[in-house]
Design a protein around this motif. Structure first.
Motif, PDB file in Angstrom:
ATOM      1  N   ASP A  19       0.822  -1.210   0.000  1.00 24.82           N
ATOM      2  CA  ASP A  19       0.000   0.000   0.000  1.00 24.82           C
ATOM      3  C   ASP A  19       0.856   1.261   0.000  1.00 24.82           C
ATOM      4  OD1 ASP A  19      -2.295  -1.499  -0.063  1.00 24.82           O
ATOM      5  OD2 ASP A  19      -2.814  -1.178   2.041  1.00 24.82           O
ATOM      6  N   THR A  23       0.761   4.107  -2.780  1.00 31.85           N
ATOM      7  CA  THR A  23       0.482   5.490  -2.389  1.00 31.85           C
ATOM      8  C   THR A  23       1.578   6.421  -2.884  1.00 31.85           C
ATOM      9  OG1 THR A  23      -0.754   4.753  -0.447  1.00 31.85           O
ATOM     10  CG2 THR A  23       0.059   7.021  -0.421  1.00 31.85           C
ATOM     11  N   ALA A  40       3.086   9.822   3.560  1.00 33.80           N
ATOM     12  CA  ALA A  40       2.372   8.752   2.856  1.00 33.80           C
ATOM     13  C   ALA A  40       2.393   7.465   3.683  1.00 33.80           C
ATOM     14  CB  ALA A  40       3.005   8.511   1.477  1.00 33.80           C
ATOM     15  N   VAL A  44      -0.843   5.470   5.388  1.00 34.13           N
ATOM     16  CA  VAL A  44      -1.104   4.040   5.205  1.00 34.13           C
ATOM     17  C   VAL A  44      -1.158   3.328   6.552  1.00 34.13           C
ATOM     18  CG1 VAL A  44      -0.146   1.876   4.297  1.00 34.13           C
ATOM     19  CG2 VAL A  44      -0.212   3.928   2.850  1.00 34.13           C
TER      20      VAL A  44
END
Length: 89
Positions: A19, A23, A40, A44
Motif C-alpha cells: 500500500d 500510495t 504517505a 497508510v
C-alpha cells in the motif's frame, strides 16, 4: 510473540508495504527519504490501524467508534511526541 501473532503481523506489514508503494506512486513521490514519503507511510499506517480496530470491534461484537479511534490515536501521538522531546533533551 507467538508464532501465530508473528505470522499475522508479517502479513499486515507486507500488505502495508504494498500500500505504501502504491500510495507513493499515486502521489508521484520519487524520493523515499522525504517528508512527503513519511506522510504517505503514516497515512497508510493509520488506515491499516483503523482497519484492524474495526475488525477487532466486529469480532468482539463491540460497536466501532471512529471518533474514539481518532481520539486514542491523538493521545498516542502526543505521548510519542513527549517521549521524543525527552530524548532530545
Amino acid at each position: 510473540m507467538s508464532s501465530l501473532h508473528k505470522r499475522a503481523m508479517d502479513a499486515v506489514l507486507q500488505a502495508a508495504d504494498m500500500d505504501v508503494l502504491g500510495t507513493l506512486e499515486e502521489r508521484g513521490i520519487k524520493e523515499r527519504h522525504s517528508e512527503e514519503a513519511d506522510e504517505a507511510a503514516l497515512d497508510v499506517a493509520t488506515l491499516h490501524a483503523y482497519r484492524v480496530f474495526m475488525r477487532i470491534c466486529e469480532a468482539q461484537g463491540v460497536e466501532a467508534d471512529a471518533f474514539l479511534f481518532a481520539e486514542l490515536a491523538q493521545e498516542l501521538a502526543e505521548e510519542v511526541a513527549q517521549e521524543g522531546d525527552m530524548l532530545d533533551e
